[in-house]
Design a protein around this motif. Structure first.
Motif, PDB file in Angstrom:
ATOM      1  N   ALA A 162       0.861  -1.182   0.000  1.00  0.00           N
ATOM      2  CA  ALA A 162       0.000   0.000   0.000  1.00  0.00           C
ATOM      3  C   ALA A 162       0.894   1.227   0.000  1.00  0.00           C
ATOM      4  N   SER A 163       0.397   2.322  -0.594  1.00  0.00           N
ATOM      5  CA  SER A 163       1.193   3.545  -0.635  1.00  0.00           C
ATOM      6  C   SER A 163       0.277   4.758  -0.661  1.00  0.00           C
ATOM      7  N   PHE A 164       0.884   5.894  -0.319  1.00  0.00           N
ATOM      8  CA  PHE A 164       0.170   7.170  -0.303  1.00  0.00           C
ATOM      9  C   PHE A 164       1.101   8.240  -0.855  1.00  0.00           C
ATOM     10  N   GLU A 165       0.548   9.141  -1.643  1.00  0.00           N
ATOM     11  CA  GLU A 165       1.341  10.224  -2.215  1.00  0.00           C
ATOM     12  C   GLU A 165       0.547  11.524  -2.151  1.00  0.00           C
ATOM     13  N   LEU A 166       1.219  12.573  -1.747  1.00  0.00           N
ATOM     14  CA  LEU A 166       0.583  13.897  -1.671  1.00  0.00           C
ATOM     15  C   LEU A 166       1.437  14.891  -2.427  1.00  0.00           C
ATOM     16  N   ASN A 167       0.794  15.726  -3.241  1.00  0.00           N
ATOM     17  CA  ASN A 167       1.473  16.779  -3.984  1.00  0.00           C
ATOM     18  C   ASN A 167       0.745  18.099  -3.755  1.00  0.00           C
ATOM     19  N   TYR A 168       1.514  19.116  -3.403  1.00  0.00           N
ATOM     20  CA  TYR A 168       0.914  20.435  -3.181  1.00  0.00           C
ATOM     21  C   TYR A 168       1.720  21.486  -3.932  1.00  0.00           C
ATOM     22  N   ASP A 169       1.021  22.286  -4.745  1.00  0.00           N
ATOM     23  CA  ASP A 169       1.645  23.342  -5.522  1.00  0.00           C
ATOM     24  C   ASP A 169       1.424  24.680  -4.828  1.00  0.00           C
ATOM     25  N   PHE A 170       2.505  25.336  -4.454  1.00  0.00           N
ATOM     26  CA  PHE A 170       2.413  26.656  -3.840  1.00  0.00           C
ATOM     27  C   PHE A 170       2.167  27.716  -4.916  1.00  0.00           C
ATOM     28  N   ASP A 171       1.656  28.865  -4.498  1.00  0.00           N
ATOM     29  CA  ASP A 171       1.425  29.958  -5.443  1.00  0.00           C
ATOM     30  C   ASP A 171       2.716  30.432  -6.092  1.00  0.00           C
ATOM     31  N   SER A 172       3.813  30.205  -5.389  1.00  0.00           N
ATOM     32  CA  SER A 172       5.125  30.623  -5.909  1.00  0.00           C
ATOM     33  C   SER A 172       5.702  29.609  -6.899  1.00  0.00           C
ATOM     34  N   ASP A 173       4.903  28.598  -7.270  1.00  0.00           N
ATOM     35  CA  ASP A 173       5.298  27.568  -8.229  1.00  0.00           C
ATOM     36  C   ASP A 173       6.250  26.526  -7.649  1.00  0.00           C
ATOM     37  N   TYR A 174       6.471  26.539  -6.346  1.00  0.00           N
ATOM     38  CA  TYR A 174       7.182  25.436  -5.708  1.00  0.00           C
ATOM     39  C   TYR A 174       6.205  24.265  -5.553  1.00  0.00           C
ATOM     40  N   GLN A 175       6.758  23.048  -5.541  1.00  0.00           N
ATOM     41  CA  GLN A 175       5.900  21.885  -5.340  1.00  0.00           C
ATOM     42  C   GLN A 175       6.451  21.014  -4.226  1.00  0.00           C
ATOM     43  N   LEU A 176       5.564  20.629  -3.313  1.00  0.00           N
ATOM     44  CA  LEU A 176       5.895  19.767  -2.185  1.00  0.00           C
ATOM     45  C   LEU A 176       5.316  18.387  -2.446  1.00  0.00           C
ATOM     46  N   THR A 177       6.122  17.361  -2.246  1.00  0.00           N
ATOM     47  CA  THR A 177       5.677  15.981  -2.460  1.00  0.00           C
ATOM     48  C   THR A 177       6.035  15.139  -1.246  1.00  0.00           C
ATOM     49  N   TYR A 178       5.068  14.343  -0.811  1.00  0.00           N
ATOM     50  CA  TYR A 178       5.311  13.381   0.270  1.00  0.00           C
ATOM     51  C   TYR A 178       4.846  12.014  -0.200  1.00  0.00           C
ATOM     52  N   THR A 179       5.688  10.986  -0.018  1.00  0.00           N
ATOM     53  CA  THR A 179       5.319   9.621  -0.394  1.00  0.00           C
ATOM     54  C   THR A 179       5.536   8.684   0.781  1.00  0.00           C
ATOM     55  N   LEU A 180       4.676   7.692   0.858  1.00  0.00           N
ATOM     56  CA  LEU A 180       4.724   6.693   1.919  1.00  0.00           C
ATOM     57  C   LEU A 180       4.446   5.334   1.285  1.00  0.00           C
ATOM     58  N   HIS A 181       5.308   4.349   1.542  1.00  0.00           N
ATOM     59  CA  HIS A 181       5.160   3.009   0.970  1.00  0.00           C
ATOM     60  C   HIS A 181       5.322   1.959   2.066  1.00  0.00           C
ATOM     61  N   GLY A 182       4.517   0.927   2.010  1.00  0.00           N
ATOM     62  CA  GLY A 182       4.657  -0.230   2.881  1.00  0.00           C
ATOM     63  C   GLY A 182       4.467  -1.502   2.073  1.00  0.00           C
ATOM     64  N   ARG A 183       5.266  -2.521   2.341  1.00  0.00           N
ATOM     65  CA  ARG A 183       5.187  -3.755   1.550  1.00  0.00           C
ATOM     66  C   ARG A 183       5.511  -4.966   2.415  1.00  0.00           C
ATOM     67  N   ASP A 184       4.790  -6.056   2.144  1.00  0.00           N
ATOM     68  CA  ASP A 184       5.031  -7.360   2.781  1.00  0.00           C
ATOM     69  C   ASP A 184       5.204  -8.379   1.667  1.00  0.00           C
ATOM     70  N   HIS A 185       6.417  -8.865   1.502  1.00  0.00           N
ATOM     71  CA  HIS A 185       6.749  -9.775   0.396  1.00  0.00           C
ATOM     72  C   HIS A 185       7.193 -11.108   0.972  1.00  0.00           C
ATOM     73  N   HIS A 186       6.503 -12.167   0.578  1.00  0.00           N
ATOM     74  CA  HIS A 186       6.831 -13.515   1.041  1.00  0.00           C
ATOM     75  C   HIS A 186       7.249 -14.358  -0.152  1.00  0.00           C
ATOM     76  N   MET A 187       8.398 -14.994  -0.040  1.00  0.00           N
ATOM     77  CA  MET A 187       8.856 -15.910  -1.087  1.00  0.00           C
ATOM     78  C   MET A 187       9.245 -17.235  -0.471  1.00  0.00           C
ATOM     79  N   TYR A 188       8.785 -18.309  -1.106  1.00  0.00           N
ATOM     80  CA  TYR A 188       9.229 -19.644  -0.714  1.00  0.00           C
ATOM     81  C   TYR A 188       9.923 -20.273  -1.908  1.00  0.00           C
ATOM     82  N   THR A 189      11.141 -20.749  -1.701  1.00  0.00           N
ATOM     83  CA  THR A 189      11.862 -21.418  -2.778  1.00  0.00           C
ATOM     84  C   THR A 189      12.368 -22.764  -2.292  1.00  0.00           C
ATOM     85  N   ASN A 190      12.406 -23.704  -3.201  1.00  0.00           N
ATOM     86  CA  ASN A 190      12.899 -25.040  -2.887  1.00  0.00           C
ATOM     87  C   ASN A 190      13.661 -25.533  -4.097  1.00  0.00           C
TER      88      ASN A 190
END
Length: 885
Positions: free
Chosen positions: A344-372
């Motif tokens: 699952a992930s979340f991303e936020l983008n905010y554009d300031f009036d001065s044309d700067y852009q702020l970005t925040y990202t959040l990621h979480g992952r659960d990966h299971h592998m079985y090999t034989n």
């Protein structure tokens, strides 16, 4: 608008970009855009097609690929789909300068950029080339087995990318961006892809569905789901068993875009996938056989002679062999392995009036592998647990960054980054070696029920033990010679925490001269723990715990200069550095004393100097890009064979384990040429020259006749797996020798012909030729001999793609490996090629001969020769149909 391959006009959708602003948006999405080919569609007048302008996010902002000081190649999702690529590792067909090491076990998939990568058979070694999907750094290369549906763009960034992309990018990064939800559109597609080999073999299918729905003026969702089934491409000699390469899987991704205002948007993602693997892709070119003097075979009939020269393992399994063998021996009651992935992930983008852009990202992952992994790769289940067990990976990542507007004296990107990973592996090992197999009980499903265990050095009656993991065995003096082996290493856990601050700025000294400066200051903490059973053969034995922590601070940086000769020509030079964290071993005999004395291994570091030109000529009809580079990698982490003098004997140990392997050097040339020869015909050509070799290194392998003049004098060594035994042999140093999986020359040629039909249908025909030079086996491991060099090969693919007049339907037909050119992606001999480590042990019983029974030492065994069979080893055909609605 942008133009795709069929020249249909499609609007370029920037999902959260304020189109009135001219800023360096930190888009996690990149686009293939053609600004030149807005062709009129009338029959009597048509503007000449131009080469596409490609926009990428190689510097975490949308930029023209021709205007940045980065060596990058990109390919669009549409091209990936038309080429019927199934997973990320198949991208080597389209992206130059990268190679994939396909081993039998999916866990140890190797990914190399400019010849540098990691095999990752240990969880204690991180990759040297990162895989980044939608801004998320994947912890393991096994992510390359993931599905490749609904991709917008794939990029390979060559050279260290640590300044902006962070972890494990000492050699480069593969960056994948998927399609995002689009507000204002309600549309979807369903595609069916199927393929079949000759003689009705190699069947596969995949169904992929995507739907974009606008909920209201501020909310849109996008759904993507797939299911696929691969029958395998390596025929099983047992008709009721699975084929090599067999797999199946399914998964889904849901995204929701919320854009409450022109300046703010939020993106939520969730995904799930599950897959199962069948037998591996290894086959035998030559079986391992007893080495029997000719005089001992005298007097035997042909049938008796063949029986004497065939081990019981291969006799029962009917193991096929041959130079271009593409058949395997496997049974259908195995759990070969699979993966389960939740994220699952979340991303936020905010554009300031001065044309700067702020970005925040959040990621979480659960990966299971079985090999034989089946070490024997045969039907008889002599290794139901062969370095098997689950690998569980949990990751958490977030990043906060800000980008300045473009157009000023200085524009920049800067931010903060945090990454956490916990990787745990439970390891089980259970073997019935060949001498034990001579006395074993095997059922009709090729399962070993009882294995004969005996001490080969003290001949006597063998004892039969139940062959299961939970029954202890007194064992033998040497595991590698006879009988049953039972081991269990569990709770091998490594935890990573990486914190960083980073920034990169473009300084516009003049309209033509731009300087680039960037840096990343990071701190990485790793906690390592391994629980080892004190008595390996006793499943009730207690465990001993060894553990240690490491904390490291590093600074990586980039300096570059660009000069724009004119609007169409840019030259640049750059100096970059890279960092990969410390490494830990997962040996069987680790103790707290060894961990404290020998680990962790030093962090792997790289420096890269390159110079390049990006140029368009002939009024946009011709593009020529070239890059020369020279890189050095210090403290390369690899599992190699080397000489170790521990002071315990007059004979040193010829050891084999994960160490600081010394220095690697990589230098070469990347060349790309695109030419729009006519309105309806173009070609694309890439050439890569690579000189990647060991520098000063301790890596040694056993000498062979092919390199006898470069070998040391014969010496006596103790063996790494049993220091009570010795071996006398000459050694061959890998210092200055070519790296494995680093072909000196590679080129790709793509010819594309566009056409229109009177009925309104249009489309294109594509012919592709991929050629690569010999591939060296030199990686310093057990399977590292000149005789295992993979010969040069060239593969031709052709495809036809057509689009209906209303753009609702498109069809593709293709042929992979048109001229049926066979090749192996990896060759091995399971040892030194000199009666060393082989399947089933060193000695083999030969009951057909006096003195060759299981109650004597028997005969030495030759090392087998094997090869890994790629998906396109044989010619096959495929079709894809897509309905858009």
């Amino acid at each position: 608008m942008f133009t795709n391959h069929n020249k249909k006009q499609v609007e370029l959708r920037l999902p959260y970009v304020n189109r009135t602003k001219q800023y360096a948006g930190l888009l996690p999405l990149a686009f293939f855009v053609s600004v030149q080919s807005m062709a009129a569609t009338t029959d009597d007048k048509k503007e000449k097609e131009k080469i596409e302008t490609v926009l990428v996010t190689a510097q975490k902002r949308v930029e023209n690929i021709q205007k940045i000081a980065v060596s990058v190649n990109a390919v669009s999702g549409a091209v990936i789909q038309d080429h019927a690529l199934d997973d990320f590792k198949s991208l080597t067909d389209l992206l130059p300068g990268i190679t994939i090491t396909q081993r039998n076990d999916p866990r140890s998939l190797g990914f190399n950029i400019r010849g540098i990568g990691s095999q990752q058979t240990h969880i204690g070694v991180e990759p040297s080339s990162a895989v980044v999907v939608d801004g998320e750094v994947m912890a393991r290369n096994s992510s390359l087995h993931g599905d490749i549906g609904d991709v917008e763009q794939a990029m390979v960034l060559k050279g260290p990318q640590g300044t902006l992309f962070g972890k494990n990018t000492v050699a480069g990064a593969l960056v994948i961006n998927t399609n995002r939800p689009q507000i204002g559109f309600n549309e979807g597609s369903v595609s069916l892809h199927t393929a079949e080999g000759e003689d009705n073999f190699i069947g596969e299918y995949k169904i992929n569905a995507t739907y974009n729905a606008t909920i209201n003026d501020s909310v849109a969702i996008r759904l993507n789901a797939f299911t696929k089934d691969q029958d395998g491409w390596i025929e099983n000699v047992f008709s009721t068993g699975p084929n090599g390469g067999e797999s199946d899987g399914s998964g889904a991704r849901v995204q929701m875009l919320y854009q409450p205002s022109e300046s703010l948007d939020m993106l939520f993602r969730a995904e799930y996938s599950d897959s199962n693997f069948g037998p591996g892709i290894r086959v035998y070119r030559q079986l391992d056989r007893p080495i029997i003097p000719e005089e001992d075979l005298a007097g035997l009939t042909e049938a008796e002679r063949e029986a004497a020269l065939t081990t019981r393992l291969h006799e029962i399994s009917r193991t096929p062999e041959g130079m271009w063998n593409d058949k395997t021996s496997a049974w259908n009651n195995r759990n070969f392995g699979g993966t389960n992935n939740k994220a699952a992930s979340f991303e936020l983008n905010y554009d300031f009036d001065s044309d700067y852009q702020l970005t925040y990202t959040l990621h979480g992952r659960d990966h299971h592998m079985y090999t034989n992994e089946s070490v024997a790769s045969v039907a008889v289940n002599v290794s139901p647990y062969s370095w098997a067990g689950p690998v569980d990976t949990e990751t958490f990542q977030n990043e906060l960054r800000i980008a300045s507007p473009l157009g000023g004296k200085v524009d920049y990107v800067m931010g903060l980054f945090y990454y956490h990973a916990r990787i745990e592996r439970e390891r089980k090992t259970l073997f019935c070696n060949d001498r034990g197999l001579e006395n074993s009980t095997v059922d009709e499903n090729f399962n070993v029920l009882e294995c004969g265990d005996q001490n080969a050095w003290a001949p006597g009656e063998a004892t039969l033990y139940p062959f299961d993991f939970n029954t202890s065995s007194p064992g033998v003096f040497n595991d590698w010679i006879g009988g049953i082996t039972n081991r269990h290493l569990k709770n091998n856990v490594i935890t990573h925490d990486n914190v960083a601050m980073f920034g990169q700025a473009n300084i516009h000294f003049t309209d033509k001269f731009v300087g680039v400066a960037g840096a990343r200051l990071l701190n990485e903490n790793q906690d390592y723990r391994i629980d080892t059973r004190i008595e390996e053969r006793d499943p009730d034995s207690a465990f001993q715990t060894s553990q240690k922590s490491s904390n490291d601070t590093a600074l990586v940086y980039k300096l570059a200069a660009q000069y724009f000769v004119n609007d169409d020509v840019m030259v640049y030079t750059s100096y970059t550095t890279g960092y990969k964290g410390v490494a830990w071993n997962t040996e069987n005999d680790l103790t707290q004393e060894k961990v404290d004395a020998e680990y962790p291994l030093a962090a792997e570091e790289s420096t890269n100097i390159e110079a390049g030109i990006r140029s368009d000529w002939l009024d946009g009809d011709l593009r020529v890009n070239a890059t020369v580079f020279s890189a050095e990698f210090d403290h390369y982490q690899d599992r190699i064979r080397y000489v170790k003098d521990d002071g315990q004997s007059e004979f040193p140990i010829l050891d084999f384990k994960l160490i600081d392997a010394g220095v690697l050097d990589s230098r070469g040339l990347d060349l790309e040429v695109q030419y729009q020869l006519f309105d309806d015909f173009r070609f694309e050509f890439t050439y890569n020259y690579l000189d990647a070799a060991f520098g000063e290194s301790d890596a040694m392998i056993a000498c062979t006749d092919a390199v006898a003049d470069q070998c040391t004098e014969a010496r006596t060594f103790r063996r790494w797996f049993d220091t009570s035994r010795t071996q006398t042999l000459s050694l061959y140093s890998l210092s200055g020798k070519q790296l494995a999986n680093a072909p000196e020359n590679q080129f790709k040629l793509h010819l594309v012909y566009d056409f229109e039909m009177a009925s309104g249908w249009d489309g294109y025909v594509r012919a592709s030729y991929n050629w690569q030079d010999d591939v060296s086996p030199h990686h310093g491991g057990l399977e590292s001999h000149p005789e295992l060099t993979t010969e040069a090969f060239g593969i031709t693919d052709v495809s036809l793609t057509m689009y209906s007049p209303d753009s609702k339907w498109n069809f593709s037909l293709y042929v992979k490996n048109l001229f049926d050119e066979h090749y192996y992606v990896n060759q091995s001999n399971y040892g030194d090629g000199q009666q060393d480590l082989s399947i089933g042990g060193y000695f083999v019983a030969v009951p057909e001969l006096p003195g060759g029974t299981a109650y004597g030492l028997g005969y030495w065994r030759s090392a087998p020769k094997a090869g890994n069979v790629p998906r396109n080893f044989n010619r096959y055909f495929g079709a894809r149909v897509t309905y858009n609605f």
